[in-house]
Design an enzyme around this catalytic site. Structure first.
Site, short mmCIF file in Angstrom:
data_model
loop_
_atom_site.label_atom_id
_atom_site.label_comp_id
_atom_site.label_asym_id
_atom_site.label_seq_id
_atom_site.Cartn_x
_atom_site.Cartn_y
_atom_site.Cartn_z
N TYR A 90 0.84 -1.20 0.00
CA TYR A 90 0.00 0.00 0.00
C TYR A 90 0.88 1.25 0.00
CZ TYR A 90 -3.37 3.49 1.57
OH TYR A 90 -4.14 4.61 1.66
N GLU A 135 -12.11 6.24 4.19
CA GLU A 135 -11.54 7.16 5.18
C GLU A 135 -12.55 7.43 6.30
OE1 GLU A 135 -8.50 7.86 5.49
OE2 GLU A 135 -7.68 7.48 3.50
N TRP A 166 -5.79 2.38 10.20
CA TRP A 166 -5.99 2.18 8.77
C TRP A 166 -5.81 0.71 8.39
CZ3 TRP A 166 -8.49 3.69 4.86
CH2 TRP A 166 -8.13 3.30 3.57
#
Length: 196
Positions: A27, A49, A57
């Site tokens: 990522y 988000e 995350w």
């Protein structure tokens, strides 16, 4: 983590968070900070988000495919047509984060965005990208802000348009993830697309 770039398994320097979990490496190297365009792609990032708010995350990243299945690949038109039965399905889906307020915000946002012209969401979000020359290059994670004037303005604009669950911190995370800003550290090999 407040330090500078650290060497990864290949010896190249990376942002410390990008090496903190195996799932983060790809990522960090291939996606985070790269420009994202397209209304559906940006809608996906807005939703993810929002779901991340208050969580790590990595929790969202590990469930991203589940989110994509559950939300019909975040196609705005499809999600805007979700029914009460779809909402109940989402609330029972163990492949996503089952937070009622966040699910409701995603569905409500899709309904708002379904009335926008093609490209309007993309243009609005990208109109808030700061001039790269106006920003200092972060040397350590401590140099990376959580909120900026641009993210505050983006949040206010989106809220004024009727979108929910997009505060200034969430807006800045979106800006980082979608390449409106490049917050890879100065010595990170991924800065400026270096590892792509």
């Amino acid at each position: 983590m407040t330090g500078g770039a650290v060497p990864g398994p290949d010896g190249r320097l990376r942002c410390p968070w990008g090496l903190s979990a195996e799932d983060y490496v790809q990522y960090h190297d291939e996606e985070w900070g790269r420009p994202v365009h397209g209304d559906d792609a940006l809608f996906e990032r807005l939703c993810l988000e929002a779901f991340q708010s208050g969580l790590s995350w990595i929790t969202i990243l590990r469930r991203r495919e589940g989110f994509r299945r559950a939300f019909d690949n975040f196609k705005i038109a499809a999600v805007a047509g979700f029914t009460d039965a779809d909402r109940e399905r989402l609330l029972a889906d163990t492949g996503i984060v089952r937070n009622r307020a966040k699910i409701d915000a995603c569905l409500a946002n899709a309904r708002v965005l379904a009335g926008w012209a093609p490209g309007e969401l993309d243009a609005l979000i990208w109109s808030h990208a700061p001039d790269p020359a106006s920003r200092p290059v972060p040397r350590t994670l401590a140099d990376v802000p959580a909120v900026t004037p641009e993210s505050t303005a983006l949040s206010k604009t989106l809220k004024k348009q009727g979108l929910r669950f997009i505060g200034p911190t969430t807006a800045y995370a979106l800006m980082q993830a979608c390449g409106l800003v490049d917050d890879h550290l100065a010595d990170c090999a991924a800065r400026g697309g270096g590892l792509a």
